[in-house]
Write a protein that holds these residues in place. Structure first.
Motif, mmCIF file in Angstrom:
data_model
loop_
_atom_site.group_PDB
_atom_site.id
_atom_site.type_symbol
_atom_site.label_atom_id
_atom_site.label_comp_id
_atom_site.label_asym_id
_atom_site.label_seq_id
_atom_site.Cartn_x
_atom_site.Cartn_y
_atom_site.Cartn_z
ATOM 1 N N ALA A 1 0.825 -1.208 0.000
ATOM 2 C CA ALA A 1 0.000 0.000 0.000
ATOM 3 C C ALA A 1 0.861 1.260 0.000
ATOM 4 N N TRP A 2 1.922 1.266 0.797
ATOM 5 C CA TRP A 2 2.780 2.438 0.834
ATOM 6 C C TRP A 2 3.571 2.580 -0.463
ATOM 7 N N GLY A 3 3.933 1.472 -1.097
ATOM 8 C CA GLY A 3 4.587 1.560 -2.394
ATOM 9 C C GLY A 3 3.693 2.211 -3.436
ATOM 10 N N LYS A 4 2.409 1.827 -3.435
ATOM 11 C CA LYS A 4 1.455 2.462 -4.358
ATOM 12 C C LYS A 4 1.239 3.920 -3.981
ATOM 13 N N GLY A 5 1.120 4.200 -2.683
ATOM 14 C CA GLY A 5 0.947 5.581 -2.255
ATOM 15 C C GLY A 5 2.135 6.450 -2.610
ATOM 16 N N LEU A 6 3.337 5.912 -2.500
ATOM 17 C CA LEU A 6 4.527 6.682 -2.845
ATOM 18 C C LEU A 6 4.573 6.985 -4.337
ATOM 19 N N THR A 7 4.127 6.048 -5.158
ATOM 20 C CA THR A 7 4.048 6.307 -6.598
ATOM 21 C C THR A 7 3.105 7.469 -6.896
ATOM 22 N N ASP A 8 1.981 7.515 -6.181
ATOM 23 C CA ASP A 8 1.040 8.624 -6.362
ATOM 24 C C ASP A 8 1.617 9.944 -5.840
ATOM 25 N N VAL A 9 2.385 9.872 -4.748
ATOM 26 C CA VAL A 9 3.025 11.085 -4.226
ATOM 27 C C VAL A 9 4.017 11.643 -5.241
ATOM 28 N N LYS A 10 4.783 10.756 -5.860
ATOM 29 C CA LYS A 10 5.736 11.202 -6.890
ATOM 30 C C LYS A 10 5.016 11.890 -8.043
ATOM 31 N N GLY A 11 3.875 11.316 -8.466
ATOM 32 C CA GLY A 11 3.128 11.929 -9.555
ATOM 33 C C GLY A 11 2.540 13.275 -9.190
ATOM 34 N N ALA A 12 2.097 13.421 -7.935
ATOM 35 C CA ALA A 12 1.463 14.678 -7.519
ATOM 36 C C ALA A 12 2.467 15.778 -7.228
ATOM 37 N N PRO B 1 11.757 16.401 -6.996
ATOM 38 C CA PRO B 1 11.989 16.041 -5.589
ATOM 39 C C PRO B 1 12.809 14.762 -5.455
ATOM 40 N N SER B 2 13.717 14.762 -4.495
ATOM 41 C CA SER B 2 14.515 13.573 -4.215
ATOM 42 C C SER B 2 13.708 12.644 -3.308
ATOM 43 N N MET B 3 13.398 11.447 -3.799
ATOM 44 C CA MET B 3 12.562 10.495 -3.068
ATOM 45 C C MET B 3 13.356 9.287 -2.588
ATOM 46 N N GLY B 4 14.667 9.441 -2.459
ATOM 47 C CA GLY B 4 15.506 8.300 -2.079
ATOM 48 C C GLY B 4 15.142 7.715 -0.729
ATOM 49 N N LEU B 5 14.949 8.571 0.278
ATOM 50 C CA LEU B 5 14.625 8.070 1.614
ATOM 51 C C LEU B 5 13.277 7.369 1.629
ATOM 52 N N ALA B 6 12.316 7.893 0.896
ATOM 53 C CA ALA B 6 10.998 7.253 0.829
ATOM 54 C C ALA B 6 11.084 5.911 0.107
ATOM 55 N N ASN B 7 11.885 5.838 -0.957
ATOM 56 C CA ASN B 7 12.066 4.562 -1.657
ATOM 57 C C ASN B 7 12.698 3.521 -0.747
#
Length: 264
Positions: A170-181, A207-213
């Motif tokens: 769920a968080w992986g899908k949510g993070l993908t949506d965060v990247k898009g937004a 945005p750098s999303m390394g920590l979230a990934n």
């Protein structure tokens, strides 16, 4: 020396003695066994998972250059982070007409549910594995003699395995949506001033999303750890012993029948 001073010194030694007794009662060699070693890994990976997700913060932005000479180039910087309620994050969109200066807009989307569930699960995993380690290291006899503790540990381990799979996905899908937004292109698409000929909009840094990934990776690592630990916890339960007894009984019966046939 008075009696009060003597009692005071003995009272100072009591907490130290209690700590020494507690530490001396720990069986550190249990950590060399799979059950103890995996629990330490679960404890550490839970910290990494909710720490990486809960401490994340990033920024996105764009630049707006109005075609008229009255307005300068405006740089838009939008800060966001956990719990990723982007619809509450505001930023100012510059207007190129001379009457008004800017207009307040919000980012799109609310992705707090998967993020908060992920962090909450990590915190619960942290506390449970810490309590299980104390029980396993300090009160191992109680863990082995009372069959309820292994059964509870097995049921909780299976539950955490399922929840980690759900939370990581769920968080992986949510993070993908965060990247898009939070992409600069999405920011430009949401600003009406960029759709006309009165301004030229340019995307800022992505945005750098390394920590979230990394937090998503630790979520799946936790799933595999808890799933692998199910077998070692199951071996401590009475169900495992009953299965072995049944197998031994069946093998003895088959051996006896085979011996009877050979005698005939």
């Amino acid at each position: 020396m008075s009696t009060t001073e003597t009692s005071g010194r003995s009272g100072d030694k009591d907490p130290r003695q209690q700590v020494d007794r507690l530490l001396s009662g720990l069986r550190w060699r249990r950590l060399e066994e799979p059950l103890g070693f995996i629990k330490v890994l679960q404890w550490l990976f839970a910290i990494f998972a909710f720490g990486c997700c809960g401490s994340y913060s990033g920024e996105t932005g764009a630049t707006v250059r109005c075609n008229n000479e009255a307005k300068d180039v405006s740089a838009i910087i939008v800060l966001f982070g956990y719990p990723f309620r982007l619809n509450r994050v505001q930023y100012e969109m510059p207007l190129c007409d001379e009457e008004s200066a800017s207009k307040t807009l919000n980012l799109m989307g609310d992705f707090s549910a998967p993020a908060e569930f992920f962090v909450t699960l990590g915190i619960f995993s942290f506390f449970y594995t810490m309590a299980a380690l104390i029980l396993y290291l300090r009160f191992h006899n109680l863990y082995t003699e009372n069959k309820r503790f292994p059964l509870v540990d097995f049921c909780v381990t299976v539950s955490f395995t399922f929840f980690w799979l759900v939370a990581a996905a769920a968080w992986g899908k949510g993070l993908t949506d965060v990247k898009g937004a939070t992409r600069p292109s999405s920011l430009i698409a949401a600003m009406s001033v960029c759709h006309g000929e009165e301004a030229v909009c340019s995307p800022g840094a992505t945005p750098s999303m390394g920590l979230a990934n990394i937090s998503v990776l630790f979520g799946f690592f936790n799933f595999f750890l808890w799933a692998g630990n199910c077998w070692f916890v199951f071996k401590e339960t009475p169900w495992y012993g009953q299965g072995q007894d049944q197998d031994q009984g069946a093998s003895k019966e088959s051996a006896a029948e085979q011996g009877a046939v050979e005698k005939q």
